[in-house]
Design an enzyme around this catalytic site. Sequence first.
Site, mmCIF file in Angstrom:
data_model
loop_
_atom_site.group_PDB
_atom_site.id
_atom_site.type_symbol
_atom_site.label_atom_id
_atom_site.label_comp_id
_atom_site.label_asym_id
_atom_site.label_seq_id
_atom_site.Cartn_x
_atom_site.Cartn_y
_atom_site.Cartn_z
ATOM 1 N N ASP A 172 0.867 -1.181 0.000
ATOM 2 C CA ASP A 172 0.000 0.000 0.000
ATOM 3 C C ASP A 172 0.902 1.229 0.000
ATOM 4 O O ASP A 172 0.843 2.066 0.895
ATOM 5 C CB ASP A 172 -0.927 -0.001 1.214
ATOM 6 C CG ASP A 172 -1.971 1.114 1.163
ATOM 7 O OD1 ASP A 172 -2.214 1.653 0.059
ATOM 8 O OD2 ASP A 172 -2.536 1.447 2.224
ATOM 9 N N ALA A 173 1.733 1.313 -1.020
ATOM 10 C CA ALA A 173 2.798 2.316 -1.072
ATOM 11 C C ALA A 173 2.281 3.668 -1.536
ATOM 12 O O ALA A 173 2.726 4.223 -2.543
ATOM 13 C CB ALA A 173 3.921 1.833 -1.980
#
Length: 249
Positions: A172-173
């Site tokens: 979930d960058a």
Amino acid sequence: MLPPPPDGWTAIDIGESDTTVYRRGDVIAKCCAPTGVAELAAERDRVEWLASTGVPGAIVVDWLESSDGACLVTSVVPGVPGDLLPPAARDRAMRSLGAVLRELHTLTDCPFERPLASVIGTATDVVRRDAVNPDFLTDEWRLLRPSELLDQVVAESSYIESVLEPVVCHGDACLPNVLFDPQTVEVTGLIDLGRLGLADRYSDLALVTIQLHDEWSADPAPFLAAYGLPTPDPRRLHFFRLLDPLTWG
């Protein structure tokens, strides 16, 4: 919901998960109901693992669990979330983020996995439950039914499988999950690691590059150069940009 002790804790609004988050001094407490214990424990294990690698992030301070739920207490990662950096800092921030993400992607011996088939399975379930959040979709994608978007993902998945490059991905960058030193603009840590695990490197690259475009209106070239991939595969970027918003819900 298992809350932390009442003395000195302040509730804060952070992230998209079904947890309640509190802060006291230099520690953060993320608390959940009984139904969320397994997921929060998985995040705890990922935080502990990343802390052992040298990649900057939080440290697990405590774990509380009872019939009311669980609470994960970690150190606060100092710094400013990426989405709040001023424009003048963004070029340096992109270069720092590219280097740190490359470091993350070169780690070995990761015990966690996010196989593509499993991620598509999650998307299938979210679409089936009609739980896709339209706020996560582009204007173009909102013109289609979520099931039609999922059909595009499934149709393209055989190509993606054929070129898969599994590395240790954040999962979930997005910019709020990266903290920066406001003075040096170096990355001080990665947070919200519930999806960390072995996955195609483009699952991270797609999110970062689209965030740089959407949040900063920035050309991601400095980030990609620092990462070491100046000319990424646009087909793979598109695939993971489309898949990700179908997995939340």
